[in-house]
Design an enzyme around this catalytic site. Structure first.
Site, PDB file in Angstrom:
ATOM      1  N   LYS A  58      52.945  62.492  13.186  1.00  0.00           N
ATOM      2  CA  LYS A  58      52.392  63.366  12.178  1.00  0.00           C
ATOM      3  C   LYS A  58      50.908  63.531  12.948  1.00  0.00           C
ATOM      4  O   LYS A  58      50.406  64.870  12.749  1.00  0.00           O
ATOM      5  CB  LYS A  58      52.136  63.163  10.811  1.00  0.00           C
ATOM      6  CG  LYS A  58      53.468  63.093  10.113  1.00  0.00           C
ATOM      7  CD  LYS A  58      53.393  62.357   8.782  1.00  0.00           C
ATOM      8  CE  LYS A  58      54.543  62.653   7.899  1.00  0.00           C
ATOM      9  NZ  LYS A  58      54.587  61.749   6.426  1.00  0.00           N
ATOM     10  N   SER A  83      50.088  59.391   7.081  1.00  0.00           N
ATOM     11  CA  SER A  83      50.795  58.203   6.661  1.00  0.00           C
ATOM     12  C   SER A  83      52.395  58.611   6.397  1.00  0.00           C
ATOM     13  O   SER A  83      52.651  59.946   6.397  1.00  0.00           O
ATOM     14  CB  SER A  83      50.045  57.821   5.273  1.00  0.00           C
ATOM     15  OG  SER A  83      50.215  58.910   4.585  1.00  0.00           O
ATOM     16  N   ASP A  84      53.142  57.608   6.060  1.00  0.00           N
ATOM     17  CA  ASP A  84      54.513  58.094   5.744  1.00  0.00           C
ATOM     18  C   ASP A  84      54.989  56.961   4.933  1.00  0.00           C
ATOM     19  O   ASP A  84      54.391  55.767   4.815  1.00  0.00           O
ATOM     20  CB  ASP A  84      55.264  58.031   6.884  1.00  0.00           C
ATOM     21  CG  ASP A  84      56.719  58.662   6.652  1.00  0.00           C
ATOM     22  OD1 ASP A  84      56.605  60.007   6.491  1.00  0.00           O
ATOM     23  OD2 ASP A  84      57.637  57.810   6.432  1.00  0.00           O
ATOM     24  N   GLN A  85      56.121  56.990   4.203  1.00  0.00           N
ATOM     25  CA  GLN A  85      56.569  55.922   3.314  1.00  0.00           C
ATOM     26  C   GLN A  85      58.206  56.181   3.118  1.00  0.00           C
ATOM     27  O   GLN A  85      58.720  57.172   3.163  1.00  0.00           O
ATOM     28  CB  GLN A  85      56.275  56.244   1.946  1.00  0.00           C
ATOM     29  CG  GLN A  85      56.510  54.864   1.106  1.00  0.00           C
ATOM     30  CD  GLN A  85      56.122  55.198  -0.442  1.00  0.00           C
ATOM     31  OE1 GLN A  85      56.478  56.193  -1.112  1.00  0.00           O
ATOM     32  NE2 GLN A  85      55.323  54.217  -1.017  1.00  0.00           N
ATOM     33  N   SER A 120      53.180  53.417   5.676  1.00  0.00           N
ATOM     34  CA  SER A 120      51.828  53.326   6.824  1.00  0.00           C
ATOM     35  C   SER A 120      50.795  54.034   6.688  1.00  0.00           C
ATOM     36  O   SER A 120      50.846  55.211   5.867  1.00  0.00           O
ATOM     37  CB  SER A 120      52.790  53.552   8.055  1.00  0.00           C
ATOM     38  OG  SER A 120      53.078  55.057   7.958  1.00  0.00           O
TER      39      SER A 120
END
Length: 204
Positions: A58, A83-85, A120
């Site tokens: 990203k 971020s990511d999840q 993250s």
């Protein structure tokens, strides 16, 4: 609310309303950009590796669209947050449900059981090139969730747009959340303490 960003600027690289809300609650002002990457094209076996790889992808996608030279010349640095999840259930990584049926299957699995969120945060300093990211894990335990509550959540539709169909801040499911080991902001997609820590480190 106090504006913490007098010494630097922030770009939040996310289209998530909850991440936007959390960052604003932290007292930061920011602009928004979305990465628009093909998340399914990035695969890792471990959830921690996957969310970090997605946050990196990203950031890279957004950086390609920015005039980096301009940011290097500016007096105050600009920090990009990506971020990511994912949700982990019985060792299996779950991303956003592909359909209402899959969301229903996910939620029925959580009933009387437990899941975890792995998220993250990655901060990139556009002036210096510094980049650092870390991940955070939260364990969530559930009581039995009645079928009518599951159907209500699916009808409302919000569970279709979050990792694992897991939306514990929704008032309908809150009474059935038995225990959360970790922070609610992390479950919602942006752990405040970790984000603050990485922002400070990116300015050193």
């Amino acid at each position: 609310m106090e504006d913490k960003t007098s010494q630097f600027k922030i770009i939040l690289g996310s289209s998530s309303i909850t991440r936007r809300t959390i960052l604003a609650e932290m007292g930061y002002e920011f602009t928004l950009m979305s990465a628009d990457i093909d998340e399914k094209a990035i695969r890792k076996e471990k959830p921690e590796e996957l969310v970090m790889a997605l946050a990196e992808a990203k950031a890279d996608a957004i950086l390609q669209r920015l005039p980096i030279g301009d940011y290097v010349k500016e007096a105050e640095p600009t920090l990009l947050i990506t971020s990511d999840q994912v949700v982990v259930y019985e060792g299996v990584i779950r991303e956003k449900p592909a359909s209402a049926d899959e969301a229903r299957e996910f939620l029925k699995g959580y009933s009387g059981g437990h899941a975890a969120t792995v998220g993250s945060v990655l901060v990139t300093n556009l002036k210096t090139g510094f980049r650092k990211g870390e991940w955070d894990r939260v364990e969530i335990y559930f009581n039995q969730i009645p079928d009518e509550i599951i159907e209500k959540l699916i009808e409302e539709g919000d569970v279709l747009y979050v990792a694992g169909g897991l939306l514990i801040e929704n008032p309908s499911i809150q009474p059935y959340v038995k225990q959360v080991v970790g922070t609610i902001d992390s479950v919602m997609g942006l752990p405040k303490a970790l984000t603050d820590k990485l922002l400070k480190e990116a300015l050193i």
